[in-house]
Design a protein around this motif. Structure first.
Motif, PDB file in Angstrom:
ATOM      1  N   SER A  46       0.813  -1.011   0.668  1.00 34.85           N
ATOM      2  CA  SER A  46      -0.039   0.114   0.295  1.00 34.85           C
ATOM      3  C   SER A  46       1.067   0.767  -0.009  1.00 34.85           C
ATOM      4  O   SER A  46       2.076   1.276  -1.178  1.00 34.85           O
ATOM      5  CB  SER A  46      -0.779  -0.103   1.301  1.00 34.85           C
ATOM      6  OG  SER A  46      -0.397  -0.312   2.084  1.00 34.85           O
ATOM      7  N   ALA A  47       0.591   2.439   1.014  1.00 35.45           N
ATOM      8  CA  ALA A  47       1.329   3.439   0.725  1.00 35.45           C
ATOM      9  C   ALA A  47       2.765   2.997   1.087  1.00 35.45           C
ATOM     10  O   ALA A  47       3.527   2.715   2.100  1.00 35.45           O
ATOM     11  CB  ALA A  47       0.703   3.582   2.444  1.00 35.45           C
ATOM     12  N   PHE A  48       3.547   3.739  -0.283  1.00 36.39           N
ATOM     13  CA  PHE A  48       5.044   3.974  -0.296  1.00 36.39           C
ATOM     14  C   PHE A  48       5.614   4.946  -1.219  1.00 36.39           C
ATOM     15  O   PHE A  48       4.811   4.948  -2.202  1.00 36.39           O
ATOM     16  CB  PHE A  48       5.598   2.169  -0.339  1.00 36.39           C
ATOM     17  CG  PHE A  48       5.495   1.940  -2.037  1.00 36.39           C
ATOM     18  CD1 PHE A  48       6.071   2.063  -3.484  1.00 36.39           C
ATOM     19  CD2 PHE A  48       3.789   1.194  -1.914  1.00 36.39           C
ATOM     20  CE1 PHE A  48       5.924   2.151  -4.685  1.00 36.39           C
ATOM     21  CE2 PHE A  48       3.668   0.276  -3.531  1.00 36.39           C
ATOM     22  CZ  PHE A  48       4.552   1.365  -4.694  1.00 36.39           C
ATOM     23  N   LYS A  49       6.735   5.283  -0.862  1.00 40.67           N
ATOM     24  CA  LYS A  49       6.914   6.075  -2.079  1.00 40.67           C
ATOM     25  C   LYS A  49       8.529   6.333  -2.602  1.00 40.67           C
ATOM     26  O   LYS A  49       9.330   5.084  -1.802  1.00 40.67           O
ATOM     27  CB  LYS A  49       7.257   7.970  -0.941  1.00 40.67           C
ATOM     28  CG  LYS A  49       7.610   8.161   0.189  1.00 40.67           C
ATOM     29  CD  LYS A  49       7.720   9.697   0.173  1.00 40.67           C
ATOM     30  CE  LYS A  49       8.784   9.238   1.873  1.00 40.67           C
ATOM     31  NZ  LYS A  49       8.287  10.945   2.239  1.00 40.67           N
ATOM     32  N   SER A  50       9.189   6.607  -3.499  1.00 43.36           N
ATOM     33  CA  SER A  50      10.148   6.010  -3.546  1.00 43.36           C
ATOM     34  C   SER A  50      11.626   6.173  -2.796  1.00 43.36           C
ATOM     35  O   SER A  50      12.820   5.381  -2.843  1.00 43.36           O
ATOM     36  CB  SER A  50      11.139   7.154  -4.131  1.00 43.36           C
ATOM     37  OG  SER A  50      11.680   8.448  -4.134  1.00 43.36           O
ATOM     38  N   MET A 115      17.286   1.675  -8.726  1.00 38.57           N
ATOM     39  CA  MET A 115      18.627   2.181  -8.130  1.00 38.57           C
ATOM     40  C   MET A 115      19.188   2.102  -9.191  1.00 38.57           C
ATOM     41  O   MET A 115      19.959   3.349  -8.776  1.00 38.57           O
ATOM     42  CB  MET A 115      17.661   2.617  -6.876  1.00 38.57           C
ATOM     43  CG  MET A 115      16.328   2.719  -6.819  1.00 38.57           C
ATOM     44  SD  MET A 115      15.060   3.310  -6.837  1.00 38.57           S
ATOM     45  CE  MET A 115      15.619   5.088  -6.442  1.00 38.57           C
ATOM     46  N   ALA A 116      20.015   1.276  -9.469  1.00 36.88           N
ATOM     47  CA  ALA A 116      21.124   1.686 -10.570  1.00 36.88           C
ATOM     48  C   ALA A 116      21.633   3.171 -10.801  1.00 36.88           C
ATOM     49  O   ALA A 116      21.122   3.509 -11.755  1.00 36.88           O
ATOM     50  CB  ALA A 116      21.291  -0.199 -10.994  1.00 36.88           C
ATOM     51  N   GLY A 117      22.538   3.559 -11.218  1.00 32.06           N
ATOM     52  CA  GLY A 117      22.942   4.438 -11.551  1.00 32.06           C
ATOM     53  C   GLY A 117      22.638   5.914 -10.623  1.00 32.06           C
ATOM     54  O   GLY A 117      23.406   7.039 -10.919  1.00 32.06           O
ATOM     55  N   MET A 118      21.730   6.037  -9.779  1.00 29.81           N
ATOM     56  CA  MET A 118      21.664   6.778  -8.407  1.00 29.81           C
ATOM     57  C   MET A 118      22.864   6.737  -7.663  1.00 29.81           C
ATOM     58  O   MET A 118      23.203   5.555  -7.125  1.00 29.81           O
ATOM     59  CB  MET A 118      20.283   6.752  -7.755  1.00 29.81           C
ATOM     60  CG  MET A 118      19.205   6.830  -9.286  1.00 29.81           C
ATOM     61  SD  MET A 118      17.392   6.703  -8.592  1.00 29.81           S
ATOM     62  CE  MET A 118      17.343   8.259  -7.968  1.00 29.81           C
TER      63      MET A 118
END
Length: 198
Positions: A46-50, A115-118
């Motif tokens: 449910s609730a999640f973000k980056s 998230m590779a590259g970040m």
């Protein structure tokens, strides 16, 4: 002198037993979050973000390396039993956490390399040379090296977990981050005691 050594050993064993109890509690919480479909719906999907999605792909390889380091140590002879017990505890705690986080990524339709590259920092991961040094060490030297490396490794995990606590939203991820800070802070204290007693 013997009484002082005995008291130190007793203190270390008591601390290890307390950490084992904490690890069991963390595992039971994780088990509840991955319970049967009849259980209350998990918040993982449910609730999640980056920030939550970033937390898992960072922590998974970090945990995997801790398990690898522990596996390497547990193959060796002549390692102090307190260090062996700690390595066993670390492996037992972190392996199921890896599976839990992989489950979140599946629920969130994300990937471990998404998230590779970040640039999120290394999280105090051990280098290939560090890992080779541990593999090549033996006996008491391996135990001391493991403790030294794992303290740095735990410090990196705690930093990532605190970032999740500051910026994350998902309740399951926040609960795991809090458990990581608590358990690994305690393990760092035990490892420092073990090193000081050498």
């Amino acid at each position: 002198m013997k009484a002082g050594v005995a008291a130190s050993v007793s203190h270390r064993r008591t601390a290890l037993l307390a950490l084992l109890a904490l690890a069991a509690l963390v595992l039971s919480v994780l088990a509840m979050h991955s319970a049967s479909p009849e259980a209350a719906p998990s918040t993982a999907a449910s609730a999640f973000k980056s920030d939550d999605v970033m937390f898992a792909p960072q922590m998974i390889p970090h945990h995997e390396q801790a398990v690898e380091m522990s596996d390497d140590l547990l193959t060796k002879d002549g390692v102090d039993q307190d260090v062996v017990d700690l390595a066993t505890q670390i492996k037992a705690a972190q392996a199921p956490e890896i599976e839990t986080m992989q489950g979140w990524l599946s629920d969130w339709d994300a990937t471990e390399d998404g998230m590779a590259g970040m640039d999120h920092g290394t999280g105090d991961m051990m280098s290939d040379d560090d890992m080779m040094e541990l593999q090549d060490a033996s006996g008491a030297d391996a135990g001391a090296l493991y403790l030294t490396q794992m303290i740095m490794h735990h410090e990196g995990a705690i930093a990532m977990a605190r970032a999740e606590l500051n910026d994350g939203e998902n309740a399951d991820a926040l609960a795991l981050a809090e458990a990581i800070v608590s358990s690994q802070t305690g393990e760092i204290a035990v490892m420092n005691d073990l090193l000081a007693a050498r």
